[in-house]
Design a protein around this motif. Structure first.
Motif, short mmCIF file in Angstrom:
data_model
loop_
_atom_site.label_atom_id
_atom_site.label_comp_id
_atom_site.label_asym_id
_atom_site.label_seq_id
_atom_site.Cartn_x
_atom_site.Cartn_y
_atom_site.Cartn_z
N ASN A 1 0.82 -1.21 0.00
CA ASN A 1 0.00 0.00 0.00
C ASN A 1 0.86 1.26 0.00
O ASN A 1 0.63 2.19 0.76
CB ASN A 1 -0.97 -0.01 1.19
CG ASN A 1 -2.11 0.96 1.00
OD1 ASN A 1 -2.43 1.37 -0.11
ND2 ASN A 1 -2.73 1.35 2.10
N TYR A 2 1.89 1.24 -0.85
CA TYR A 2 2.80 2.38 -0.96
C TYR A 2 2.05 3.61 -1.46
O TYR A 2 1.32 3.54 -2.44
CB TYR A 2 3.92 2.06 -1.96
CG TYR A 2 4.96 1.08 -1.47
CD1 TYR A 2 6.07 1.52 -0.77
CD2 TYR A 2 4.84 -0.28 -1.74
CE1 TYR A 2 7.05 0.63 -0.35
CE2 TYR A 2 5.82 -1.18 -1.32
CZ TYR A 2 6.92 -0.71 -0.63
OH TYR A 2 7.89 -1.59 -0.21
N ALA A 3 2.27 4.76 -0.81
CA ALA A 3 1.70 6.02 -1.27
C ALA A 3 2.40 6.46 -2.55
O ALA A 3 1.77 7.07 -3.42
CB ALA A 3 1.83 7.10 -0.19
N SER A 4 3.67 6.15 -2.67
CA SER A 4 4.43 6.52 -3.87
C SER A 4 5.58 5.53 -4.05
O SER A 4 5.46 4.57 -4.78
CB SER A 4 4.95 7.96 -3.76
OG SER A 4 5.74 8.13 -2.58
N ASP A 5 6.67 5.76 -3.36
CA ASP A 5 7.85 4.90 -3.43
C ASP A 5 8.40 4.77 -2.02
O ASP A 5 7.68 5.00 -1.06
CB ASP A 5 8.88 5.47 -4.42
CG ASP A 5 9.29 6.90 -4.10
OD1 ASP A 5 9.07 7.36 -2.95
OD2 ASP A 5 9.85 7.57 -4.97
N GLU A 6 9.69 4.47 -1.89
CA GLU A 6 10.26 4.30 -0.55
C GLU A 6 10.30 5.59 0.27
O GLU A 6 10.56 5.57 1.47
CB GLU A 6 11.66 3.68 -0.61
CG GLU A 6 12.73 4.59 -1.16
CD GLU A 6 12.85 4.58 -2.67
OE1 GLU A 6 13.76 5.24 -3.19
OE2 GLU A 6 12.04 3.91 -3.35
N GLY B 1 19.16 2.15 -12.09
CA GLY B 1 18.29 1.66 -13.15
C GLY B 1 18.43 0.17 -13.41
O GLY B 1 17.95 -0.34 -14.42
N GLU B 2 19.07 -0.57 -12.49
CA GLU B 2 19.27 -2.00 -12.67
C GLU B 2 18.02 -2.81 -12.32
O GLU B 2 17.86 -3.93 -12.80
CB GLU B 2 20.44 -2.47 -11.80
CG GLU B 2 21.76 -1.84 -12.23
CD GLU B 2 22.88 -2.11 -11.23
OE1 GLU B 2 22.73 -3.02 -10.38
OE2 GLU B 2 23.90 -1.41 -11.30
N ILE B 3 17.18 -2.24 -11.47
CA ILE B 3 15.90 -2.88 -11.16
C ILE B 3 14.81 -1.82 -11.26
O ILE B 3 15.07 -0.62 -11.09
CB ILE B 3 15.86 -3.53 -9.76
CG1 ILE B 3 16.04 -2.49 -8.65
CG2 ILE B 3 16.86 -4.66 -9.64
CD1 ILE B 3 15.70 -3.00 -7.27
N HIS B 4 13.62 -2.29 -11.55
CA HIS B 4 12.44 -1.41 -11.61
C HIS B 4 11.40 -2.00 -10.67
O HIS B 4 10.78 -3.03 -10.99
CB HIS B 4 11.93 -1.29 -13.04
CG HIS B 4 12.95 -0.74 -13.97
ND1 HIS B 4 13.27 0.59 -14.01
CD2 HIS B 4 13.77 -1.36 -14.86
CE1 HIS B 4 14.23 0.79 -14.90
NE2 HIS B 4 14.55 -0.38 -15.43
N ARG B 5 11.24 -1.36 -9.52
CA ARG B 5 10.31 -1.86 -8.52
C ARG B 5 8.88 -1.50 -8.89
O ARG B 5 8.62 -0.47 -9.47
CB ARG B 5 10.65 -1.25 -7.16
CG ARG B 5 12.01 -1.71 -6.64
CD ARG B 5 12.37 -1.08 -5.34
NE ARG B 5 11.40 -1.42 -4.30
CZ ARG B 5 11.37 -0.83 -3.12
NH1 ARG B 5 12.24 0.12 -2.82
NH2 ARG B 5 10.47 -1.17 -2.22
N THR B 6 7.96 -2.37 -8.51
CA THR B 6 6.55 -2.12 -8.78
C THR B 6 5.85 -1.44 -7.60
O THR B 6 4.76 -0.91 -7.76
CB THR B 6 5.79 -3.43 -9.09
OG1 THR B 6 5.84 -4.28 -7.94
CG2 THR B 6 6.38 -4.13 -10.30
N PHE B 7 6.47 -1.48 -6.42
CA PHE B 7 5.89 -0.90 -5.20
C PHE B 7 4.48 -1.45 -4.96
O PHE B 7 3.55 -0.71 -4.70
CB PHE B 7 5.91 0.63 -5.24
CG PHE B 7 7.31 1.17 -5.18
CD1 PHE B 7 7.99 1.25 -3.96
CD2 PHE B 7 7.95 1.57 -6.33
CE1 PHE B 7 9.29 1.72 -3.91
CE2 PHE B 7 9.26 2.05 -6.28
CZ PHE B 7 9.92 2.13 -5.06
#
Length: 153
Positions: A56-61, A119-125
């Motif tokens: 339930n991420y509001a945006s990112d970390e 840019g090595e990973i792209h998190r979906t959050f």
């Protein structure tokens, strides 16, 4: 009557205050105040491992998120390994030879954020999972942190 929780959730973030909230939650869990690893009569629940779920991420970390600490059985990890094989999650296995769970966990998240920034990973959050294991429960005497980060293909 004995009872136990299956999970407990707080809304928090990665601020200093948020880290204090997380520390307080873990203190309540490990002390048995919240009967997640122990039942309400303070008997340890065999075969149970604590796992943190970030969702339930509001945006990112940098924003708010839900932190749920769950009591899981060993099949949880087999299920997550299958998701890693499918490319839905990236697994991080970090250890700390000095036995510090906190240092181990910080190293693991630092690796995630460095790869994300590069840019090595792209998190979906969507949902990420963490299992930090104190040194006294490992065969090699090191603290371990296993992260499963939801990644876009």
């Amino acid at each position: 009557m004995a009872y136990n929780l299956r999970e407990v959730t707080i809304r928090t973030n990665n601020s200093e205050r948020g880290m204090q909230q997380i520390g307080a939650l873990w203190q309540d869990i490990t002390s048995g105040k919240l009967p997640l690893l122990f039942d309400s009569t303070h008997q340890f629940l065999p075969g149970v491992s604590p796992v943190s779920r970030y969702s339930n991420y509001a945006s990112d970390e940098n924003g708010d998120y839900d932190l749920t600490v769950m009591a899981v059985q060993s099949d949880f990890f087999a299920n997550m390994e299958g998701k890693v094989q499918q490319g839905l999650y990236k697994k991080y296995d970090v250890k700390d030879a000095d036995g510090s769970v906190e240092a181990c966990t910080q190293k693991a998240w630092a690796a995630v954020w460095a790869q994300q920034k590069a840019g090595e990973i792209h998190r979906t959050f969507t949902e990420d999972y963490e299992s930090s294991v104190p040194a006294q429960y490992t065969k090699d005497g090191c603290a371990h942190c296993y992260l499963y980060i939801a990644a876009a293909k």
